[in-house]
Motif scaffolding. Structure first.
Motif, PDB file in Angstrom:
ATOM      1  N   UNK A 241     -24.813  27.737  36.527  1.00 55.04           N
ATOM      2  CA  UNK A 241     -25.662  26.542  36.617  1.00 55.04           C
ATOM      3  C   UNK A 241     -25.438  25.632  35.406  1.00 55.04           C
ATOM      4  N   UNK A 242     -25.383  26.222  34.221  1.00 56.36           N
ATOM      5  CA  UNK A 242     -25.142  25.437  33.020  1.00 56.36           C
ATOM      6  C   UNK A 242     -23.738  24.840  33.025  1.00 56.36           C
ATOM      7  N   UNK A 243     -22.765  25.598  33.502  1.00 60.12           N
ATOM      8  CA  UNK A 243     -21.400  25.074  33.571  1.00 60.12           C
ATOM      9  C   UNK A 243     -21.321  23.898  34.536  1.00 60.12           C
ATOM     10  N   UNK A 244     -22.030  23.974  35.659  1.00 59.71           N
ATOM     11  CA  UNK A 244     -22.043  22.866  36.623  1.00 59.71           C
ATOM     12  C   UNK A 244     -22.658  21.623  35.989  1.00 59.71           C
ATOM     13  N   UNK A 245     -23.741  21.802  35.223  1.00 57.42           N
ATOM     14  CA  UNK A 245     -24.365  20.662  34.534  1.00 57.42           C
ATOM     15  C   UNK A 245     -23.399  20.073  33.507  1.00 57.42           C
ATOM     16  N   UNK A 246     -22.746  20.946  32.741  1.00 59.11           N
ATOM     17  CA  UNK A 246     -21.805  20.479  31.719  1.00 59.11           C
ATOM     18  C   UNK A 246     -20.637  19.740  32.359  1.00 59.11           C
ATOM     19  N   UNK A 247     -20.092  20.291  33.436  1.00 59.36           N
ATOM     20  CA  UNK A 247     -18.950  19.680  34.123  1.00 59.36           C
ATOM     21  C   UNK A 247     -19.312  18.295  34.674  1.00 59.36           C
ATOM     22  N   UNK A 248     -20.505  18.196  35.282  1.00 61.45           N
ATOM     23  CA  UNK A 248     -20.947  16.898  35.818  1.00 61.45           C
ATOM     24  C   UNK A 248     -21.079  15.873  34.697  1.00 61.45           C
ATOM     25  N   UNK A 249     -21.614  16.289  33.569  1.00 62.23           N
ATOM     26  CA  UNK A 249     -21.762  15.370  32.441  1.00 62.23           C
ATOM     27  C   UNK A 249     -20.403  14.993  31.870  1.00 62.23           C
ATOM     28  N   UNK A 250     -19.482  15.945  31.779  1.00 60.77           N
ATOM     29  CA  UNK A 250     -18.150  15.648  31.234  1.00 60.77           C
ATOM     30  C   UNK A 250     -17.392  14.642  32.102  1.00 60.77           C
ATOM     31  N   UNK A 251     -17.658  14.641  33.402  1.00 61.02           N
ATOM     32  CA  UNK A 251     -17.021  13.670  34.307  1.00 61.02           C
ATOM     33  C   UNK A 251     -17.533  12.254  34.050  1.00 61.02           C
ATOM     34  N   UNK A 252     -18.717  12.129  33.456  1.00 61.93           N
ATOM     35  CA  UNK A 252     -19.336  10.817  33.233  1.00 61.93           C
ATOM     36  C   UNK A 252     -19.121  10.293  31.822  1.00 61.93           C
ATOM     37  N   UNK A 253     -18.423  11.061  30.982  1.00 58.60           N
ATOM     38  CA  UNK A 253     -18.196  10.636  29.607  1.00 58.60           C
ATOM     39  C   UNK A 253     -16.731  10.267  29.417  1.00 58.60           C
ATOM     40  N   UNK A 254     -16.511   9.136  28.774  1.00 59.11           N
ATOM     41  CA  UNK A 254     -15.166   8.591  28.566  1.00 59.11           C
ATOM     42  C   UNK A 254     -14.531   9.209  27.324  1.00 59.11           C
ATOM     43  N   UNK A 255     -13.263   9.541  27.432  1.00 62.71           N
ATOM     44  CA  UNK A 255     -12.505  10.020  26.281  1.00 62.71           C
ATOM     45  C   UNK A 255     -12.296   8.843  25.329  1.00 62.71           C
ATOM     46  N   UNK A 256     -12.634   9.037  24.081  1.00 64.17           N
ATOM     47  CA  UNK A 256     -12.529   7.948  23.111  1.00 64.17           C
ATOM     48  C   UNK A 256     -11.085   7.668  22.704  1.00 64.17           C
ATOM     49  N   UNK A 257     -10.198   8.616  22.951  1.00 59.79           N
ATOM     50  CA  UNK A 257      -8.786   8.444  22.604  1.00 59.79           C
ATOM     51  C   UNK A 257      -8.020   7.862  23.782  1.00 59.79           C
ATOM     52  N   UNK A 258      -8.193   8.463  24.954  1.00 59.56           N
ATOM     53  CA  UNK A 258      -7.435   8.049  26.145  1.00 59.56           C
ATOM     54  C   UNK A 258      -7.969   6.756  26.742  1.00 59.56           C
TER      55      UNK A 258
ATOM     56  N   UNK B 173     -20.468  19.458  24.414  1.00 55.23           N
ATOM     57  CA  UNK B 173     -21.331  19.357  25.595  1.00 55.23           C
ATOM     58  C   UNK B 173     -21.734  20.747  26.060  1.00 55.23           C
ATOM     59  N   UNK B 174     -20.776  21.648  26.145  1.00 58.67           N
ATOM     60  CA  UNK B 174     -21.088  23.015  26.607  1.00 58.67           C
ATOM     61  C   UNK B 174     -22.014  23.736  25.633  1.00 58.67           C
ATOM     62  N   UNK B 175     -21.788  23.580  24.332  1.00 59.96           N
ATOM     63  CA  UNK B 175     -22.643  24.235  23.342  1.00 59.96           C
ATOM     64  C   UNK B 175     -24.080  23.746  23.450  1.00 59.96           C
ATOM     65  N   UNK B 176     -24.256  22.445  23.574  1.00 61.66           N
ATOM     66  CA  UNK B 176     -25.613  21.893  23.623  1.00 61.66           C
ATOM     67  C   UNK B 176     -26.326  22.279  24.920  1.00 61.66           C
ATOM     68  N   UNK B 177     -25.609  22.305  26.028  1.00 60.18           N
ATOM     69  CA  UNK B 177     -26.231  22.700  27.292  1.00 60.18           C
ATOM     70  C   UNK B 177     -26.540  24.199  27.268  1.00 60.18           C
ATOM     71  N   UNK B 178     -25.659  25.002  26.686  1.00 57.22           N
ATOM     72  CA  UNK B 178     -25.918  26.439  26.559  1.00 57.22           C
ATOM     73  C   UNK B 178     -27.121  26.697  25.658  1.00 57.22           C
ATOM     74  N   UNK B 179     -27.362  25.799  24.698  1.00 60.59           N
ATOM     75  CA  UNK B 179     -28.507  25.933  23.794  1.00 60.59           C
ATOM     76  C   UNK B 179     -29.812  25.499  24.458  1.00 60.59           C
TER      77      UNK B 179
END
Length: 134
Positions: A35-52, A72-78
């Motif tokens: 469940x936490x991984x799904x939340x993290x993955x969804x959030x990562x899809x909505x965040x832009x890479x600052x380099x690319x 993102x994963x650390x904070x959601x796991x916390x």
């Protein structure tokens, strides 16, 4: 040879840009809680890479994107909610890091432009069709 050395050093600089440190633990490793991984993955899809700049952090291979995925994963796991993590990242990196910029006076043109272009296209099409009808 003396002239060639500075040129070679300038060309080699991009190759030295990445660090030799191993990636952060959660950069490429999924959380044990699905469940936490799904939340993290969804959030990562909505965040832009600052380099690319054109990829989400979920899709980017840049070192900074890996660090952001780990964060993102650390904070959601916390126990933080994805919206809290997003807010923290926006506070740190600015609205540009999110693919969903807020609706505020500064971004109104961004949100209104597609609607205005559609209305202008409809008006031009109507005008052209009325001319043909005559």
């Amino acid at each position: 040879m003396k002239r060639l050395l500075p040129l070679l050093l300038i060309c080699a600089a991009p190759a030295l840009a990445d660090s030799s440190l191993p990636p952060a633990r959660w950069a490429n490793e999924q959380l044990p809680d699905a469940r936490q991984e799904a939340q993290a993955k969804a959030l990562m899809e909505e965040l832009r890479c600052l380099v690319c700049q054109g990829q989400s952090i979920a899709d980017s291979n840049a070192e900074l994107a890996g660090d952001m995925r780990a964060l993102v994963r650390q904070r959601i796991a916390a126990g933080e909610r994805p919206e809290q993590v997003r807010s923290w990242l926006i506070e740190r990196y600015g609205d540009w890091v999110s693919y969903r910029p807020p609706i505020e006076p500064l971004t109104w043109p961004l949100w209104a432009a597609p609607l205005m272009l559609l209305l202008a296209g409809a008006w031009l099409l109507r005008k052209r069709l009325v001319r043909r009808g005559r």
